[in-house]
Design a protein around this motif. Structure first.
Motif, PDB file in Angstrom:
ATOM      1  N   ASP A 136       0.826  -1.203   0.000  1.00  0.00           N
ATOM      2  CA  ASP A 136       0.000   0.000   0.000  1.00  0.00           C
ATOM      3  C   ASP A 136       0.863   1.257   0.000  1.00  0.00           C
ATOM      4  OD1 ASP A 136      -2.333  -1.501   0.054  1.00  0.00           O
ATOM      5  OD2 ASP A 136      -2.376  -1.579   2.240  1.00  0.00           O
ATOM      6  N   ARG A 161       0.786   1.333 -12.992  1.00  0.00           N
ATOM      7  CA  ARG A 161      -0.566   1.449 -12.436  1.00  0.00           C
ATOM      8  C   ARG A 161      -0.551   1.051 -10.967  1.00  0.00           C
ATOM      9  NH1 ARG A 161      -5.152  -1.333 -15.974  1.00  0.00           N
ATOM     10  NH2 ARG A 161      -6.177  -0.865 -13.984  1.00  0.00           N
ATOM     11  N   HIS A 162      -1.197   1.853 -10.131  1.00  0.00           N
ATOM     12  CA  HIS A 162      -1.143   1.634  -8.691  1.00  0.00           C
ATOM     13  C   HIS A 162      -1.830   0.338  -8.280  1.00  0.00           C
ATOM     14  CE1 HIS A 162      -1.790   2.327  -4.351  1.00  0.00           C
ATOM     15  NE2 HIS A 162      -0.712   3.080  -4.441  1.00  0.00           N
ATOM     16  N   ASP A 163      -2.799  -0.130  -9.089  1.00  0.00           N
ATOM     17  CA  ASP A 163      -3.562  -1.311  -8.688  1.00  0.00           C
ATOM     18  C   ASP A 163      -2.986  -2.615  -9.239  1.00  0.00           C
ATOM     19  OD1 ASP A 163      -4.136  -0.897 -11.343  1.00  0.00           O
ATOM     20  OD2 ASP A 163      -6.292  -1.283 -11.146  1.00  0.00           O
ATOM     21  N   ARG A 166      -2.290  -5.352  -6.596  1.00  0.00           N
ATOM     22  CA  ARG A 166      -3.481  -6.019  -6.066  1.00  0.00           C
ATOM     23  C   ARG A 166      -4.044  -7.006  -7.081  1.00  0.00           C
ATOM     24  NH1 ARG A 166      -3.702  -6.799  -1.276  1.00  0.00           N
ATOM     25  NH2 ARG A 166      -3.028  -4.652  -0.985  1.00  0.00           N
ATOM     26  N   LYS A 167      -4.010  -6.657  -8.359  1.00  0.00           N
ATOM     27  CA  LYS A 167      -4.498  -7.574  -9.389  1.00  0.00           C
ATOM     28  C   LYS A 167      -3.662  -8.854  -9.418  1.00  0.00           C
ATOM     29  CE  LYS A 167      -6.722  -4.580 -12.806  1.00  0.00           C
ATOM     30  NZ  LYS A 167      -6.741  -4.187 -14.235  1.00  0.00           N
TER      31      LYS A 167
END
Length: 416
Positions: A136, A161-163, A166-167
């Motif tokens: 995070d 990409r920040h996500d 998580r993906k």
């Protein structure tokens, strides 16, 4: 007096940090039963613990892959070993009737057995801790220094990409959950960390990267050298007082001939005397001979040599880095696998050595790094600062205080 069962991992870098802890627990009147592989029996019994064998059911090894492939294979290995060991050991541990369990963060079977016995469980991080909450703060750091995701198609398509972390984590977690028919999980915290309400971290917050990601369930207890009685025939009489460079790349990887050849080329016939530990590596196929200023052995009494060394060329394993810091020896780090890259970054960040980022380090670059670390006093001064930060945590005395308080409070809470 209470009885604790400790579940270790059969790697020197994971057993060594526990020896002082076990000794302190026994000093305080605790009975310690220590599960590990047979090759560690003598080392464990020397500190006063009762040894119990995994009976050949563990066997850590390194998968020869890269990036996500290696990460997924290792997660699968931990899940498979956990199921095997939980099934094989549960009845035996139940008969021991322990009051609480302590287990390596990689030892998911310890967490499972404690839960089934309904007794307190405590985890410890012998490796450099990597927890989900770190991502995070810095997803790219986690992708590149923990997951080693460079080259993975999903990561490369979504780099920046920040996500993306998580993906990717959801994909990995889903694959493991499906394979083992489990509910949704977080493969980092649930498999690689086996987190508990109390987690011992063998470093200081000052040295730990992204330390603000670690909540109060993580107790930072520093690192303390515990003298090991190692029956090693080492020719101390050959040490002649020249500046000493110690080289060791851990006890797991045994196919490092290229790295050793680079060390020979970089430091052969130099002003340094060099002690090199090669484990089970076969040097016969090498293209160069061993220089006269090198002492090469399969195994070296590391703490003794570090007490004499000026520079440590290391793979960057947690045990090696912490022992070097406590010995006041600056490092040149050539990481090989997973958390070693994070360790190298932490060494660089603390000013205690040089992180060699090139995948294949040249002899000239290595020699220049050794010369720099050996000649500039600020590297050694930074080692002393980190070592001081370890002592300020309260160390193993504080760790034992918190373990006993937690175990007692947990039992009390469950009773009422």
């Amino acid at each position: 007096m209470s009885k604790v069962v400790l579940f270790g991992v059969d790697l020197h870098g994971h057993v060594n940090p526990t020896l002082g802890l076990v000794s302190k627990l026994i000093e305080r009147g605790e009975e310690v039963v220590y599960y590990c592989s047979d090759s560690f029996r003598e080392k464990i019994e020397q500190v006063g613990a009762s040894f119990r064998s995994y009976r050949g059911l563990l066997g850590f090894s390194t998968h020869k892959g890269s990036g996500i492939d290696t990460f997924l294979v290792f997660a699968d290995f931990l899940m498979d070993r956990s199921r095997t060991l939980t099934s094989a050991l549960y009845d035996e541990v139940a008969q021991l009737n322990p009051d609480y369990v302590i287990h390596d963060a990689f030892g998911l079977w310890g967490k499972e057995i404690a839960a089934r016995l309904d007794i307190p469980g405590i985890a410890f991080f012998a490796n450099f801790p990597f927890i989900d909450e770190m991502a995070d703060r810095d997803p790219e750091f986690f992708m590149e220094y923990v997951l080693r995701a460079q080259g993975d198609p999903l990561y490369e398509r979504n780099r920046g990409r920040h996500d993306i972390y998580r993906k990717l984590l959801d994909r990995l977690s889903g694959m493991i959950a499906l394979r083992y028919r489990l509910p949704p999980m977080n493969v980092i915290n649930d498999v690689f960390c086996s987190k508990q309400p109390l987690n011992l971290v063998f470093t200081s917050r000052e040295f730990q990267i992204h330390e603000d990601a670690f909540d109060d369930t993580h107790l930072f207890v520093g690192y303390a050298l515990y003298p090991r009685r190692e029956p090693v025939d080492f020719p101390y009489e050959l040490l002649d007082g020249r500046p000493l460079v110690y080289i060791a790349f851990g006890t797991i990887l045994n196919e490092l001939n290229d790295a050793y050849e680079t060390c020979f080329s970089a430091l052969g016939d130099s002003r340094y005397q060099v002690v090199m530990s090669i484990g089970q590596t076969d040097l016969a196929p090498m293209r160069v001979s061993i220089p006269a200023n090198f002492i090469v052995r399969s195994y070296v009494p590391q703490l003794d040599i570090l007490s004499r060394a000026d520079v440590f060329i290391t793979h960057g394993g947690a045990n090696s880095i912490y022992e070097s810091l406590c010995s006041g020896v600056p490092m040149v780090v050539l990481p090989q696998v997973f958390d070693e890259y994070m360790g190298a970054l932490m060494v660089e960040r603390a000013g205690t050595g040089i992180y060699m980022r090139e995948e294949k380090v040249g002899a000239e670059e290595l020699r220049e790094a050794v010369d720099r670390v050996a000649s500039l006093p600020e590297y050694k001064e930074s080692c002393a600062k980190v070592s001081d930060s370890f002592e300020r945590t309260g160390g193993l005395d504080r760790a034992v205080d918190e373990i006993l308080k937690f175990a007692k409070q947990k039992v009390y809470d469950d009773a009422y």
